[in-house]
Design a protein around this motif. Structure first.
Motif, PDB file in Angstrom:
ATOM      1  N   ALA A  14       7.706  -2.077 -10.895  1.00  0.00           N
ATOM      2  CA  ALA A  14       8.252  -1.318  -9.765  1.00  0.00           C
ATOM      3  C   ALA A  14       7.120  -0.744  -8.921  1.00  0.00           C
ATOM      4  N   ALA A  15       6.106  -0.213  -9.579  1.00  0.00           N
ATOM      5  CA  ALA A  15       4.951   0.316  -8.838  1.00  0.00           C
ATOM      6  C   ALA A  15       4.174  -0.814  -8.184  1.00  0.00           C
ATOM      7  N   ALA A  16       4.029  -1.930  -8.895  1.00  0.00           N
ATOM      8  CA  ALA A  16       3.294  -3.070  -8.337  1.00  0.00           C
ATOM      9  C   ALA A  16       3.996  -3.611  -7.089  1.00  0.00           C
ATOM     10  N   GLY A  26       0.800  -1.222   0.000  1.00  0.00           N
ATOM     11  CA  GLY A  26       0.000   0.000   0.000  1.00  0.00           C
ATOM     12  C   GLY A  26       0.832   1.271   0.000  1.00  0.00           C
ATOM     13  N   SER A  74      -2.090 -13.522  -2.344  1.00  0.00           N
ATOM     14  CA  SER A  74      -2.074 -12.763  -1.092  1.00  0.00           C
ATOM     15  C   SER A  74      -2.347 -13.722   0.056  1.00  0.00           C
ATOM     16  N   HIS A 129       3.132 -14.138  -0.149  1.00  0.00           N
ATOM     17  CA  HIS A 129       2.799 -13.077  -1.111  1.00  0.00           C
ATOM     18  C   HIS A 129       3.654 -13.222  -2.364  1.00  0.00           C
ATOM     19  N   ALA A 142      10.615  -2.595   0.255  1.00  0.00           N
ATOM     20  CA  ALA A 142       9.871  -3.620  -0.489  1.00  0.00           C
ATOM     21  C   ALA A 142      10.792  -4.540  -1.279  1.00  0.00           C
ATOM     22  N   LEU A 198      -1.882 -12.562  -8.685  1.00  0.00           N
ATOM     23  CA  LEU A 198      -1.401 -12.156  -7.361  1.00  0.00           C
ATOM     24  C   LEU A 198      -1.817 -13.178  -6.306  1.00  0.00           C
ATOM     25  N   LEU A 243       5.546   6.452  -5.149  1.00  0.00           N
ATOM     26  CA  LEU A 243       5.456   6.056  -6.557  1.00  0.00           C
ATOM     27  C   LEU A 243       5.638   7.311  -7.384  1.00  0.00           C
ATOM     28  N   SER A 283       5.853  -1.891  -4.948  1.00  0.00           N
ATOM     29  CA  SER A 283       5.622  -0.978  -3.824  1.00  0.00           C
ATOM     30  C   SER A 283       4.207  -1.141  -3.276  1.00  0.00           C
ATOM     31  N   LEU A 284       3.243  -1.345  -4.135  1.00  0.00           N
ATOM     32  CA  LEU A 284       1.846  -1.457  -3.698  1.00  0.00           C
ATOM     33  C   LEU A 284       1.548  -2.806  -3.067  1.00  0.00           C
ATOM     34  N   PHE A 285       2.065  -3.876  -3.676  1.00  0.00           N
ATOM     35  CA  PHE A 285       1.645  -5.215  -3.276  1.00  0.00           C
ATOM     36  C   PHE A 285       2.660  -5.889  -2.344  1.00  0.00           C
ATOM     37  N   ASN A 286       3.930  -5.466  -2.423  1.00  0.00           N
ATOM     38  CA  ASN A 286       4.991  -5.962  -1.537  1.00  0.00           C
ATOM     39  C   ASN A 286       5.066  -7.498  -1.492  1.00  0.00           C
ATOM     40  N   PRO A 287       5.288  -8.127  -2.673  1.00  0.00           N
ATOM     41  CA  PRO A 287       5.450  -9.585  -2.681  1.00  0.00           C
ATOM     42  C   PRO A 287       6.844  -9.961  -2.185  1.00  0.00           C
ATOM     43  N   SER A 288       7.034 -11.228  -1.788  1.00  0.00           N
ATOM     44  CA  SER A 288       8.393 -11.663  -1.455  1.00  0.00           C
ATOM     45  C   SER A 288       9.059 -12.312  -2.659  1.00  0.00           C
ATOM     46  N   MET A 333       3.875 -12.766  -6.830  1.00  0.00           N
ATOM     47  CA  MET A 333       3.327 -12.190  -8.053  1.00  0.00           C
ATOM     48  C   MET A 333       3.868 -13.017  -9.212  1.00  0.00           C
TER      49      MET A 333
END
Lengths: 391, 391
Positions: free
Chosen positions: B304-306, A228, B215, B199, B344, B213, A233, B308-313, B201
């Motif tokens: 890169a934006a995804a 989140g 989650s 998490h 992230a 995704l 960004l 930051s938003l979703f923070n996958p490992s 992607m």
């Protein structure tokens, strides 16, 4: 097969039910229902409600969730402000206290304030300290939820890796849960207004900008608890504004309350904070309204990609700047509906927060209640608690 | 409190356990464990495994998940190709078939192929049609998972709103589940390689570009089943390339297999498809390698934006283009590690798919098994099934 804890989840909706209704709803044998209901009555988590209609004889008793069986302490810590509330198990605020407090004063100062004010609230409300279900706290930075420790928080000197959870558990003798402030705001808003929307995005627009994601009714925290994080960004159209993070063109450097205040000040209007921006907008200052609308558009540019990726059914705009009227949200809608994929916006609602500055407190309480009243926890609670009198 | 279905979940990890071990792990009474184990043995979902070590006398029996109790049909439908597999309950492929089939030929043509080839596979394997647990199918477009119908799929004429679920359930007399092809690939890759990463992607790079995704270990489908749709996000640096969706600068119009093939063709190298691009790259064609690296960078800009938003490992790069070697993924890494927020990316891994072109089949099977072997479903299964002999 329903344990007492699972049976209790049904009753958390607040609707009273008779033993016969519970048996019908769960498929459990009447004798099993009676046994489970007796355990829950003894724990005080449910109590007898009104009498049910009956065709004759003594009407059967209905049972309902008793949100006053225990209580919660819920804290919402901002950069310069702290709130603490005592809530019931439905996350209703029973009493609260707030103070101007700098998070930069460090963890001991802030947590000792919670310790002192929390015990004052408990005493003033005449509650038994042993009935505290838990303490929930939201902090203005990334938090590793599982360990209850902040992780490299940019505006919280002294907090990095500090055992917030352990510190609070020691002081209160109850479970403590810690999360990012935007995550708890998302939980609070979801609980109050959108519990039937499985996929929600909550955007906080204040001094900074961040968001919290609800996936299938649960908070999506991500691998480092950093999910989140949208304030840094980069805007697609690019800008050369330098952000406090060291990069240029970050959303937060362009569209936050701090950024708008700086733009107003540069044009000769006195404004130092989000608070000033909101006051100017409410007073009809044209420049403030125009800047809010443009901030909404800039936020919309970043949200358009988030909408395509995450596909929420509702985006809630909260935080102090959302209280300045419709201009911010109008800018968000303008861009999101233009730029996102048609399928992802066909039923998308973009709305203002209905909980306002209470979102964090409510969410911190919900975080504790959802954890501590989950089926397995309730089963443990009943196994360990001394039998209480039925209230 | 564990029902037979819940007890069974423990055994799905494949490790054999004695009744005593099950009692210790669950806290259930020995008599209850015996009762539950007997029901599960009768359903054939578990069977006796090896004999446990014992200090003397007759050694106690260990019980284990029996992945051959039932079987699944798993279909992966692409734009021009269809695969169908018969798998066991651990999503292991037992037999499969593939054909060149245009999804644009319409739902009846494609689903009748599944009907015919599916029944052939069942007959060739000598399996009882009544033991089919369910049918899983992935389609190359957005799907409303709950109803099993495609929603405005761009490359699937005739499929919009078609009741794929009902059609397959009629033909096979078993539950059918439908999802987007990238979602099932994400499920398959997660099941095989990343089940301990909550998490994840999964990015499919082929003729088109999309993502799935995960989650908290579960697929995040979003409100319209459109989550993960990243092919039509706009690149931050902007381009004037027109996309088939009507917009300009979409990721897919710049970085997909089709886009790279078109660029090669424009430079005089014969290339019509992703397949040709992969063949050229494997043959060491410098232009193809450079274009793949740049495609990776472009995908990285959006990811890169995804991140930051979703923070996958973990981010898994799959799809046919991921099989062309390291150049694509090197481009992705280059940009994601430069542009995403440090928190992230501190433990983020970006890796190539390990399941390759089997991801979809495995994922379609996992989708069915996870649904049909969930505790409540197993309890139903056992209530309705005639007692089978213990195999």
């Amino acid at each position: 097969m329903y344990s007492a804890g699972s049976l209790f989840q049904l009753l958390r909706d607040g609707r009273p039910r008779t033993r016969a209704e519970l048996a019908a709803e769960t498929g459990l044998a009447r004798s099993t229902v009676t046994q489970r209901v007796d355990s829950l009555l003894a724990s005080n988590l449910i109590g007898p409600a009104d009498k049910a209609a009956s065709t004759g004889g003594r009407p059967p008793t209905r049972f309902a969730f008793n949100p006053n069986a225990r209580y919660v302490l819920a804290a919402d810590i901002g950069a310069t402000h702290a709130r603490l509330a005592l809530t019931d198990l439905a996350a209703q605020v029973l009493a609260q206290s707030a103070d101007d407090l700098l998070v930069a004063a460090g963890p001991e100062t802030v947590l000792d304030w919670i310790d002192r004010v929390g015990h004052d609230l408990i005493a003033s409300a005449g509650r038994d300290p042993a009935d505290l279900l838990g303490v929930g706290i939201g902090l203005p930075g990334p938090v590793e939820h599982s360990s209850g420790r902040p992780v490299s928080p940019p505006i919280m000197p002294g907090w990095d890796g500090f055992d917030v959870q352990g510190y609070l558990q020691d002081r209160f003798g109850a479970v403590a849960l810690v999360d990012n402030d935007v995550n708890i705001m998302a939980l609070g808003e979801h609980h109050v207004a959108w519990s039937d929307a499985p996929h929600m995005m909550f955007v906080k627009v204040a001094t900074g900008i961040g968001s919290g994601l609800i996936s299938d009714g649960r908070l999506h925290r991500g691998a480092q608890g950093a999910a989140g994080d949208m304030g840094h960004l980069q805007l697609p159209h690019g800008t050369d504004v330098v952000c406090r993070c060291g990069n240029t063109g970050c959303l937060e450097a362009v569209a936050s309350g701090a950024a708008i205040a700086a733009k107003l000040a540069a044009r000769g209007t006195e404004a130092k904070s989000s608070f000033d921006v909101v006051a100017l907008a409410r007073g009809g200052n044209i420049e403030a309204l125009q800047l809010l609308r443009q901030a909404g558009r800039d936020i919309g540019e970043v949200l358009a990609a988030a909408v395509s990726l995450f596909n929420p059914s509702v985006i809630v705009i909260g935080g102090s700047l959302s209280q300045a009227g419709e201009h911010l949200i109008a800018g968000v809608r303008e861009i999101v509906y233009r730029r996102s994929l048609p399928l992802a916006t066909q039923d998308l609602r973009i709305v203002q927060s209905s909980t306002g500055d209470r979102a964090g407190i409510i969410g911190a309480a919900v975080m504790v209640v959802d954890h501590a009243l989950a089926p397995a926890q309730v089963d443990l609670l009943m196994a360990s608690a001394p039998a209480a009198t039925v209230g």
